[in-house]
Design a protein around this motif. Structure first.
Motif, PDB file in Angstrom:
ATOM      1  N   PRO A 185     -38.926  16.093 -52.085  1.00 41.15           N
ATOM      2  CA  PRO A 185     -37.537  16.596 -51.377  1.00 41.15           C
ATOM      3  C   PRO A 185     -36.834  17.361 -52.256  1.00 41.15           C
ATOM      4  CG  PRO A 185     -37.284  14.437 -52.464  1.00 41.15           C
ATOM      5  CD  PRO A 185     -38.725  14.484 -52.750  1.00 41.15           C
ATOM      6  N   VAL A 186     -36.479  18.636 -51.469  1.00 41.92           N
ATOM      7  CA  VAL A 186     -35.762  19.851 -51.919  1.00 41.92           C
ATOM      8  C   VAL A 186     -34.254  19.583 -51.413  1.00 41.92           C
ATOM      9  CG1 VAL A 186     -35.276  22.320 -52.091  1.00 41.92           C
ATOM     10  CG2 VAL A 186     -37.647  21.477 -52.048  1.00 41.92           C
ATOM     11  N   LEU A 187     -34.116  19.611 -50.147  1.00 39.44           N
ATOM     12  CA  LEU A 187     -32.972  19.177 -49.499  1.00 39.44           C
ATOM     13  C   LEU A 187     -33.043  17.798 -48.667  1.00 39.44           C
ATOM     14  CD1 LEU A 187     -31.634  22.294 -47.572  1.00 39.44           C
ATOM     15  CD2 LEU A 187     -30.907  21.500 -49.770  1.00 39.44           C
ATOM     16  N   TRP A 188     -31.968  16.909 -48.464  1.00 42.00           N
ATOM     17  CA  TRP A 188     -32.116  15.746 -47.945  1.00 42.00           C
ATOM     18  C   TRP A 188     -30.875  15.588 -47.260  1.00 42.00           C
ATOM     19  CZ3 TRP A 188     -36.653  13.289 -47.527  1.00 42.00           C
ATOM     20  CH2 TRP A 188     -36.740  11.987 -47.028  1.00 42.00           C
ATOM     21  N   ALA A 189     -30.782  15.033 -46.005  1.00 45.08           N
ATOM     22  CA  ALA A 189     -29.430  14.891 -45.340  1.00 45.08           C
ATOM     23  C   ALA A 189     -28.387  16.013 -45.631  1.00 45.08           C
ATOM     24  CB  ALA A 189     -28.944  13.568 -45.697  1.00 45.08           C
ATOM     25  N   GLY A 190     -28.874  17.325 -45.573  1.00 42.75           N
ATOM     26  CA  GLY A 190     -28.118  18.564 -45.894  1.00 42.75           C
ATOM     27  C   GLY A 190     -27.612  18.759 -47.291  1.00 42.75           C
ATOM     28  N   THR A 191     -28.063  18.166 -48.152  1.00 43.60           N
ATOM     29  CA  THR A 191     -27.510  18.459 -49.576  1.00 43.60           C
ATOM     30  C   THR A 191     -28.674  18.435 -50.585  1.00 43.60           C
ATOM     31  OG1 THR A 191     -27.133  16.177 -50.066  1.00 43.60           O
ATOM     32  CG2 THR A 191     -25.311  17.406 -49.373  1.00 43.60           C
ATOM     33  N   GLY A 192     -28.664  19.033 -51.673  1.00 45.74           N
ATOM     34  CA  GLY A 192     -29.779  19.178 -52.395  1.00 45.74           C
ATOM     35  C   GLY A 192     -30.196  17.693 -53.174  1.00 45.74           C
ATOM     36  N   ALA A 193     -31.679  17.656 -53.026  1.00 47.35           N
ATOM     37  CA  ALA A 193     -32.117  16.411 -53.487  1.00 47.35           C
ATOM     38  C   ALA A 193     -32.144  16.139 -54.878  1.00 47.35           C
ATOM     39  CB  ALA A 193     -33.528  16.208 -52.972  1.00 47.35           C
ATOM     40  N   PRO A 194     -31.830  14.962 -55.401  1.00 45.44           N
ATOM     41  CA  PRO A 194     -31.925  14.624 -57.028  1.00 45.44           C
ATOM     42  C   PRO A 194     -33.210  15.256 -57.647  1.00 45.44           C
ATOM     43  CG  PRO A 194     -31.192  12.639 -55.722  1.00 45.44           C
ATOM     44  CD  PRO A 194     -31.569  13.738 -54.906  1.00 45.44           C
ATOM     45  N   GLY A 195     -33.267  15.702 -58.741  1.00 43.58           N
ATOM     46  CA  GLY A 195     -34.524  16.307 -59.398  1.00 43.58           C
ATOM     47  C   GLY A 195     -34.927  17.493 -58.767  1.00 43.58           C
TER      48      GLY A 195
END
Length: 247
Positions: A145-155
């Motif tokens: 995941p790079v983005l998730w639910a509109g925000t940057g994904a952890p890591g």
């Protein structure tokens, strides 16, 4: 319909946690989605899994328990390739095998997940990523995941800084040496101070400049101002049609 911030934040948080901590290589299965594969053979289907895509279609979910898969429920969502082959969309590819960035088995898992109402077609979904990223449920690159639910994904991986990078110290690197093509026409010397000196057909210093190595890719910036690239493949260096080996 407008998607609220609350709806975005609460989208599949458990699946995100499992994907971020997925060091065991568990497969990831996105279910109940409308998938626009951009593949002339597959068309638009439902359900997908995979970093490489290993299956696309409604039957994939039956193996989720057997494979200990991470399941992401995408009800009401559309999945499209994150990398768009505009030439294919315009009908400019003569063969299916020439199409790139399709969501078909064997390809890299790079895709977008967006609510159906924002995904009339591939281009409108990609436009959502660029203009309203907060509405994007997921942007996945090589299965991560790079983005998730509109925000940057952890890591998430950090984008490289623009501009010419600082030269690393290549002292002791096995790739710092003289590379010679099979016919002995091209000699390319890579030195530890990130400089190359290329001789062609007995003509010394035909090209000289700087180079950068990133993984198996090598980029050249010649002192004359042009860029070129090559790739290390095992004990070979492939560059501009030449295949070189260490001298």
């Amino acid at each position: 319909m407008t998607i609220t911030d609350t709806e975005s934040v609460s989208w599949n948080p458990k699946a995100l946690d499992e994907m971020v901590s997925n060091d065991a290589g568990r497969p990831v299965l996105f279910t109940n989605a409308r998938i626009v594969t951009v593949d002339p053979l597959s068309g638009t289907v439902t359900g997908a899994d995979g970093p490489l895509i290993v299956g696309v279609g409604p039957g994939s979910v039956t193996a989720a328990e057997d494979d200990n898969a991470i399941v992401v429920d995408c009800t009401g969502m559309t999945v499209v390739p994150a990398v768009v082959d505009t030439l294919a969309l315009a009908g400019g590819r003569g063969r299916r095998s020439e199409c790139v960035a399709t969501l078909t088995p064997g390809n890299t898992t790079d895709f977008l997940v967006v609510p159906d109402e924002l995904a009339a077609d591939v281009l409108s979904e990609v436009a959502t990523l660029m203009s309203r990223p907060e509405q994007v449920r997921a942007l996945v690159a090589a299965g991560r995941p790079v983005l998730w639910a509109g925000t940057g994904a952890p890591g998430r991986a950090a984008a490289p800084e623009a501009g010419i990078p600082a030269a690393p110290d290549l002292t002791g690197s096995p790739r710092v040496d003289v590379w010679i093509d099979r016919k002995g026409f091209l000699h390319q010397e890579l030195t530890a101070d990130d400089r190359y000196d290329e001789a062609r057909g007995g003509r010394p210093h035909a090209y000289q400049g700087r180079f950068w190595i990133d993984g198996d890719r090598i980029d050249y910036l010649d002192d004359l101002g042009f860029w070129a690239c090559g790739e290390f493949q095992g004990d070979e260096l492939h560059h501009a049609g030449y295949v070189m080996k260490l001298s």
